[in-house]
Design a protein around this motif. Structure first.
Motif, PDB file in Angstrom:
ATOM      1  N   TYR A  97      32.973  39.652  55.481  1.00 40.63           N
ATOM      2  CA  TYR A  97      33.498  38.779  54.435  1.00 40.63           C
ATOM      3  C   TYR A  97      34.071  39.551  53.249  1.00 40.63           C
ATOM      4  CZ  TYR A  97      31.360  35.017  57.058  1.00 40.63           C
ATOM      5  OH  TYR A  97      31.041  34.148  58.059  1.00 40.63           O
ATOM      6  N   GLY A  98      34.240  40.868  53.408  1.00 40.56           N
ATOM      7  CA  GLY A  98      34.772  41.690  52.318  1.00 40.56           C
ATOM      8  C   GLY A  98      36.182  41.294  51.913  1.00 40.56           C
ATOM      9  N   ASP A  99      37.029  40.991  52.899  1.00 35.83           N
ATOM     10  CA  ASP A  99      38.412  40.617  52.567  1.00 35.83           C
ATOM     11  C   ASP A  99      38.447  39.283  51.823  1.00 35.83           C
ATOM     12  OD1 ASP A  99      39.260  42.884  53.778  1.00 35.83           O
ATOM     13  OD2 ASP A  99      39.993  41.916  55.630  1.00 35.83           O
ATOM     14  N   ALA A 100      37.589  38.354  52.273  1.00 35.74           N
ATOM     15  CA  ALA A 100      37.545  37.048  51.600  1.00 35.74           C
ATOM     16  C   ALA A 100      37.080  37.227  50.158  1.00 35.74           C
ATOM     17  CB  ALA A 100      36.608  36.102  52.352  1.00 35.74           C
ATOM     18  N   LEU A 101      36.058  38.064  49.964  1.00 37.34           N
ATOM     19  CA  LEU A 101      35.555  38.304  48.606  1.00 37.34           C
ATOM     20  C   LEU A 101      36.651  38.922  47.743  1.00 37.34           C
ATOM     21  CD1 LEU A 101      32.925  38.226  46.804  1.00 37.34           C
ATOM     22  CD2 LEU A 101      32.665  40.628  47.377  1.00 37.34           C
ATOM     23  N   ALA A 102      37.340  39.919  48.292  1.00 34.19           N
ATOM     24  CA  ALA A 102      38.402  40.587  47.522  1.00 34.19           C
ATOM     25  C   ALA A 102      39.518  39.607  47.180  1.00 34.19           C
ATOM     26  CB  ALA A 102      38.961  41.768  48.323  1.00 34.19           C
ATOM     27  N   ALA A 103      39.845  38.718  48.105  1.00 34.47           N
ATOM     28  CA  ALA A 103      40.897  37.720  47.829  1.00 34.47           C
ATOM     29  C   ALA A 103      40.459  36.775  46.719  1.00 34.47           C
ATOM     30  CB  ALA A 103      41.214  36.932  49.112  1.00 34.47           C
ATOM     31  N   ASN A 104      39.199  36.365  46.757  1.00 34.77           N
ATOM     32  CA  ASN A 104      38.703  35.461  45.704  1.00 34.77           C
ATOM     33  C   ASN A 104      38.666  36.165  44.349  1.00 34.77           C
ATOM     34  OD1 ASN A 104      38.364  33.234  47.412  1.00 34.77           O
ATOM     35  ND2 ASN A 104      36.360  33.994  48.104  1.00 34.77           N
ATOM     36  N   VAL A 105      38.219  37.416  44.357  1.00 36.40           N
ATOM     37  CA  VAL A 105      38.170  38.171  43.093  1.00 36.40           C
ATOM     38  C   VAL A 105      39.584  38.335  42.530  1.00 36.40           C
ATOM     39  CG1 VAL A 105      37.706  40.476  42.127  1.00 36.40           C
ATOM     40  CG2 VAL A 105      35.973  39.335  43.536  1.00 36.40           C
ATOM     41  N   ALA A 106      40.540  38.631  43.397  1.00 32.55           N
ATOM     42  CA  ALA A 106      41.930  38.790  42.925  1.00 32.55           C
ATOM     43  C   ALA A 106      42.447  37.480  42.333  1.00 32.55           C
ATOM     44  CB  ALA A 106      42.822  39.244  44.078  1.00 32.55           C
ATOM     45  N   ALA A 107      42.126  36.363  42.982  1.00 36.07           N
ATOM     46  CA  ALA A 107      42.567  35.051  42.467  1.00 36.07           C
ATOM     47  C   ALA A 107      41.927  34.781  41.107  1.00 36.07           C
ATOM     48  CB  ALA A 107      42.205  33.946  43.456  1.00 36.07           C
ATOM     49  N   GLN A 108      40.659  35.182  40.960  1.00 38.72           N
ATOM     50  CA  GLN A 108      39.964  34.952  39.681  1.00 38.72           C
ATOM     51  C   GLN A 108      40.519  35.874  38.598  1.00 38.72           C
ATOM     52  OE1 GLN A 108      36.032  35.380  41.311  1.00 38.72           O
ATOM     53  NE2 GLN A 108      36.409  33.576  42.569  1.00 38.72           N
ATOM     54  N   GLN A 109      40.831  37.108  38.970  1.00 33.77           N
ATOM     55  CA  GLN A 109      41.440  38.014  37.984  1.00 33.77           C
ATOM     56  C   GLN A 109      42.774  37.448  37.498  1.00 33.77           C
ATOM     57  OE1 GLN A 109      41.450  41.556  40.408  1.00 33.77           O
ATOM     58  NE2 GLN A 109      39.606  42.393  39.411  1.00 33.77           N
ATOM     59  N   ALA A 110      43.511  36.820  38.419  1.00 31.87           N
ATOM     60  CA  ALA A 110      44.803  36.231  38.033  1.00 31.87           C
ATOM     61  C   ALA A 110      44.628  35.087  37.032  1.00 31.87           C
ATOM     62  CB  ALA A 110      45.548  35.740  39.284  1.00 31.87           C
ATOM     63  N   LEU A 111      43.445  34.467  37.043  1.00 31.69           N
ATOM     64  CA  LEU A 111      43.157  33.414  36.051  1.00 31.69           C
ATOM     65  C   LEU A 111      42.744  34.008  34.708  1.00 31.69           C
ATOM     66  CD1 LEU A 111      40.942  30.961  38.193  1.00 31.69           C
ATOM     67  CD2 LEU A 111      43.364  30.692  37.617  1.00 31.69           C
ATOM     68  N   GLY A 112      42.495  35.325  34.685  1.00 31.94           N
ATOM     69  CA  GLY A 112      42.054  35.976  33.449  1.00 31.94           C
ATOM     70  C   GLY A 112      40.561  36.231  33.414  1.00 31.94           C
ATOM     71  N   ILE A 113      39.880  35.964  34.534  1.00 27.68           N
ATOM     72  CA  ILE A 113      38.421  36.153  34.578  1.00 27.68           C
ATOM     73  C   ILE A 113      38.101  37.647  34.658  1.00 27.68           C
ATOM     74  CG2 ILE A 113      36.377  35.773  36.018  1.00 27.68           C
ATOM     75  CD1 ILE A 113      37.606  33.024  36.770  1.00 27.68           C
ATOM     76  N   ASN A 114      37.079  38.041  33.920  1.00 29.13           N
ATOM     77  CA  ASN A 114      36.618  39.427  33.924  1.00 29.13           C
ATOM     78  C   ASN A 114      35.707  39.621  35.144  1.00 29.13           C
ATOM     79  OD1 ASN A 114      35.808  41.995  33.272  1.00 29.13           O
ATOM     80  ND2 ASN A 114      34.513  41.376  31.531  1.00 29.13           N
ATOM     81  N   THR A 115      36.269  40.098  36.230  1.00 30.71           N
ATOM     82  CA  THR A 115      35.518  40.264  37.481  1.00 30.71           C
ATOM     83  C   THR A 115      36.120  41.414  38.278  1.00 30.71           C
ATOM     84  OG1 THR A 115      34.788  39.157  39.511  1.00 30.71           O
ATOM     85  CG2 THR A 115      36.940  38.522  38.673  1.00 30.71           C
ATOM     86  N   ARG A 116      35.293  42.036  39.099  1.00 28.56           N
ATOM     87  CA  ARG A 116      35.815  43.143  39.913  1.00 28.56           C
ATOM     88  C   ARG A 116      34.942  43.350  41.146  1.00 28.56           C
ATOM     89  NH1 ARG A 116      32.778  47.955  38.991  1.00 28.56           N
ATOM     90  NH2 ARG A 116      31.399  47.736  37.202  1.00 28.56           N
ATOM     91  N   MET A 117      35.557  43.977  42.156  1.00 31.89           N
ATOM     92  CA  MET A 117      34.787  44.404  43.319  1.00 31.89           C
ATOM     93  C   MET A 117      33.947  45.624  42.915  1.00 31.89           C
ATOM     94  SD  MET A 117      35.606  42.401  45.868  1.00 31.89           S
ATOM     95  CE  MET A 117      35.262  43.262  47.420  1.00 31.89           C
TER      96      MET A 117
END
Ligand SMILES: Cc1cc2nc3c(=O)[nH]c(=O)nc-3n(C[C@H](O)[C@H](O)[C@H](O)COP(=O)(O)OP(=O)(O)OC[C@H]3O[C@@H](n4cnc5c(N)ncnc54)[C@H](O)[C@@H]3O)c2cc1C
Length: 394
Positions: A97-117
């Protein structure tokens, strides 16, 4: 007794009180909130109250992000404390599920959320004591954490009252009355309230008021347990909030020397007026085992208490937030699905905007529309972390 209100809010949980507060801040103060028990008598009072923005879809992350901004400045905005502690949040997922997690994190970063892998070798530095052997990937949100759910609802209610909202506790709404299809009144245990607008946020009791209106969304009350374990000897540092998708559990510090953990439970249809509010004996072992799989030092941790609460599931596990098209004047927050504490600041604001301004301004709520089931389009996340349906740990 004959009473008139511009808006009647049904339900004194975090979503009803948030809606009442936001109505008042928009200048609508002739509002009556009716609550069948005490404030936060439902799921809110029992909530684990994790506040994180990580979701496997953008609309829920947006609701959570807008709400996090409120939690971070809660006292300044609402006037009272919500007990928010932004001590950081870690999401872990299994192999595959690493790719799914990375895709979700990228989508959240695009919203301006402070998050990272977080690479797994770094994860053990970030969270001492964590076992990583079964983890596929991890992400970190430094700004997320948890709050005090009772304090949050009390704060919204107190601030709403200070602005003129009436709060009637121990007063159940018994019917939503229509004339020509649209809302004209609410019957309560203290008499009829004439109103053209109802905000319905009744948690696990929704079916009693929806059925007479011919509304059936397939909602069912679900019981959820949490247990608290004392930290073992030598464990002295507070850990981050964690959602452990591998063990279907979620955990956070409780006070200064204990950990609160919830574990995904089998689906059931519970009576919110008649359920065991304590913890099943079998759950203690399940919870300790899940905790020890993530934090091995907790293998012998002493159980110090726990409780259970009932929230309302929707068929696709996502809330229904809408102005019900077939009932003009009826605005709903239904099927909280065990994840709608953290999003209540934004949900209440959107509902208030919908009533007062004709549509929500903060966010587009169409993904949460009530008609999605009848349309045959229940919510499905492409980037979920399990083939199984999950509630709190998703
Ligand atoms: C154990 C547990 C852990 C949880 N953990 C989390 C978490 O970590 N993070 C998170 O975001 N969410 C979590 N949740 C879910 C979250 O608590 C709920 O989604 C949220 O509190 C729902 O708030 P609400 O105001 O919509 O409903 P509720 O809090 O259930 O409030 C509804 C209120 O309406 C009242 N009511 C109902 N019918 C009537 C009527 N006819 N007339 C008058 N009053 C009425 C009820 O008495 C109740 O007080 C958890 C829930 C539980 C039980």
């Amino acid at each position: 007794m004959s009473t008139t209100a511009d808006v009647v809010v049904i339900g004194g949980g975090v979503n009803g009180t948030s809606a009442a507060f936001h109505l008042a801040t928009l200048g609508v103060t002739n509002v009556i909130l009716v609550e069948r028990g005490q404030l936060a008598a439902g799921a809110t009072g029992k909530s684990g109250a994790l506040v994180r923005t990580h979701y496997t879809n953008v609309p829920e992350s947006q609701l959570a992000f807008e709400s996090l901004k409120v939690f971070q400045r809660f006292k300044e905005i609402v006037g009272y404390d919500a007990g928010f502690d932004g001590l950081g949040f870690i999401q872990v997922v299994g192999p595959g599920y690493g790719d799914a997690l990375a895709a979700n994190v990228a989508a959240q970063q695009a919203l301006g959320i402070n998050t990272r892998m977080v690479p797994l070798d770094e994860l053990q530095e970030l969270q001492p004591g964590i076992a990583i052997d079964d983890i596929g990937a991890a992400a970190f949100e430094p700004d997320s954490g948890y709050a005090d759910p009772n304090a949050t609802a009390y704060a919204f209610a107190r601030a709403a009252e200070a602005l003129g909202v009436q709060i009637w506790t121990h007063c159940a709404a018994t019917a939503i009355v229509r004339d020509g299809g649209r809302v004209v009144a609410v019957e309560t245990e203290r008499g009829r309230i004439a109103t053209e607008n109802v905000v319905l946020a009744p948690g696990a009791y929704a079916r009693q008021l929806l059925e007479p209106l011919g509304l059936d969304y397939g909602l069912y009350p679900q019981r959820s347990m949490v247990a608290i374990f004392r930290w073992p000897p030598g464990w002295e540092r507070r850990h981050h909030v964690i959602i452990d998708n591998i063990n279907h559990s979620w955990l956070r510090p409780e006070g200064s020397q204990a950990t609160l953990i919830g574990v995904e439970q089998p689906i059931g249809d519970y009576d919110p007026d008649n359920y065991n509010q304590g913890v099943d004996g079998s759950f203690v072992d399940v919870a300790r085992a899940a905790l020890a799989r993530r934090f091995p030092a907790f293998g012998d941790a002493t159980m110090r208490g726990g409780w259970s609460g009932v929230y309302m599931m929707s068929p696709d596990g996502r809330p229904i937030i809408d102005q019900v098209p077939s009932v003009p004047g009826l605005f709903v927050m239904l099927g909280d699905s065990g994840t709608s504490f953290k999003t209540a600041p934004a949900i209440g604001k959107c509902l208030a905007e919908w009533v007062v301004l004709g549509e929500p301004q903060l966010l587009d709520l169409s993904p949460f529309r009530s008609t999605r089931f009848a349309e045959g389009k229940p919510w499905i996340d492409e980037t979920a972390y399990s083939p199984k349906r999950q509630t709190i740990s998703r």
